[in-house]
Design an enzyme around this catalytic site. Structure first.
Site, mmCIF file in Angstrom:
data_model
loop_
_atom_site.group_PDB
_atom_site.id
_atom_site.type_symbol
_atom_site.label_atom_id
_atom_site.label_comp_id
_atom_site.label_asym_id
_atom_site.label_seq_id
_atom_site.Cartn_x
_atom_site.Cartn_y
_atom_site.Cartn_z
ATOM 1 C CB ALA B 8 16.749 -3.787 -10.491
ATOM 2 C CB CYS B 9 19.373 -8.660 -9.411
ATOM 3 S SG CYS B 9 20.419 -8.471 -7.965
ATOM 4 N N GLY B 10 17.113 -9.416 -7.735
ATOM 5 C CA GLY B 10 16.320 -9.785 -6.566
ATOM 6 C C GLY B 10 16.811 -9.128 -5.292
ATOM 7 C CB ILE B 41 13.225 -6.633 -8.867
ATOM 8 C CG1 ILE B 41 14.258 -6.930 -9.974
ATOM 9 C CG2 ILE B 41 11.805 -6.687 -9.443
ATOM 10 C CD1 ILE B 41 14.183 -8.282 -10.603
#
Lengths: 155, 94
Positions: B8-10, B41
Site C-alpha cells: 500500500a501507498c498513498g 493506505i
C-alpha cells in the site's frame, strides 16, 4: 517519448514547494497534458502522502497525483538550483530535496513500464552520479532521454 | 496455504507499484505461494487481520493493526534491502 526536452529543467530555483507545483502545473497546462484540477490535486497529494526519497547521494521527490488529472504519459524532470524542503515518504520527517521527478501517469499498462524504469533509476548509482554531475540543460536532457526513451531491451 | 500480502501507498498507484514489482520477485525467490494485492493506505483497515503482511511506503503505527507491517521503502531506493527481505521472510515463513 516520456521525456521531452521542454519538460526537463536545469538549475530551476523555487522558494517554496507551492511555487514548484505551480510551475509544473503551468508548464503542463500550457501543453494541455493535464486538467485544470491537476494543480490543486498534486499539492494535496503531496501534503497527505509525501514523496521525498532519501537515496545514498541524492534526495529525490517523486511527485504525482491520480490518473484522472492527466491526459498523457510524461515525466517532468527538474534539477533544483537549491533544495526545497519536502517530507520523507517513510518517516514524514523534513527532507531537503535536490531533484524532482514528476510522474504524469495515464495508461495503466504504460505505467508499469515507466515506473519500473524510475525504480531502476533510483537504484542505479551510476545514473544518480551522472544526474548529480550534469551541469547544463542539454546534458541533463540527453541523460534523461537516453535513459527513459530508449527501448526496454536496451536498458 | 497461500499467504496474502497487501502493498500500500498513498494513492495505490505509483510507489506501491514499484514496491510490488520487487516483492513479486522476492517471494518467487523464497518459493512462497502468495497473492499480492495493491491498495491505498486508508483501505488497509479492510484487509486488517485477513492479510498475512502489509508492506507500506509510509511508517504506520503497528498497534493500530493486527496484520504485521513492514516499510517497503528499501525496495524503492535500493538501500537496506537485505534487512527488509529478512523481515518479510520471517513473517511469511512463520
Amino acid at each position: 517519448m516520456y521525456v521531452e526536452e521542454n519538460l526537463v529543467f536545469y538549475n530551476q530555483r523555487f522558494e517554496t514547494q507551492s511555487q514548484l507545483f505551480d510551475f509544473i502545473a503551468d508548464e503542463l497546462e500550457e501543453k494541455n497534458y493535464v486538467t485544470e484540477q491537476f494543480r490543486e490535486a498534486i499539492k494535496i497529494r503531496e501534503h497527505n502522502f509525501p514523496t521525498g526519497l532519501q537515496l545514498q547521494n541524492l534526495n529525490v521527490a517523486l511527485v504525482h497525483t491520480d490518473v484522472e488529472y492527466s491526459k498523457t504519459e510524461k515525466l517532468v524532470i527538474i534539477k533544483l538550483e537549491k533544495p526545497i524542503t519536502f517530507k520523507n515518504i517513510e518517516t514524514l520527517k523534513p527532507l531537503e530535496v535536490d531533484f524532482i521527478i514528476g510522474l504524469i501517469l495515464k495508461d495503466s499498462h504504460k505505467h508499469l513500464e515507466v515506473l519500473q524504469r524510475v525504480s531502476r533509476l533510483l537504484q542505479n548509482e551510476d545514473i544518480i552520479q551522472e544526474i548529480r554531475q550534469a551541469s547544463s540543460h542539454v546534458e541533463l536532457t540527453i541523460l534523461m532521454q537516453d535513459y527513459f526513451n530508449k527501448k526496454e531491451k536496451e536498458i | 496455504m497461500k499467504k496474502r500480502i497487501v502493498v500500500a501507498c498513498g494513492a495505490g498507484l505509483a510507489t506501491s507499484t514499484m514496491i510490488l514489482q520487487k516483492v513479486e520477485e522476492f517471494v518467487k525467490e523464497l518459493g512462497v505461494s502468495c497473492s499480492i494485492t495493491q491498495s491505498q493506505i486508508y483501505e488497509l483497515d479492510f484487509y486488517d487481520g485477513e492479510a498475512d503482511l502489509f508492506i507500506t511506503s509510509m511508517k504506520l503505527d503497528q498497534s493500530k493493526y493486527k496484520t504485521p507491517i513492514v516499510v517497503g521503502t528499501p525496495f524503492l531506493i535500493g538501500l537496506n534491502e537485505d534487512v527488509l527481505k529478512e523481515q518479510i521472510k520471517q513473517i511469511l515463513l512463520n
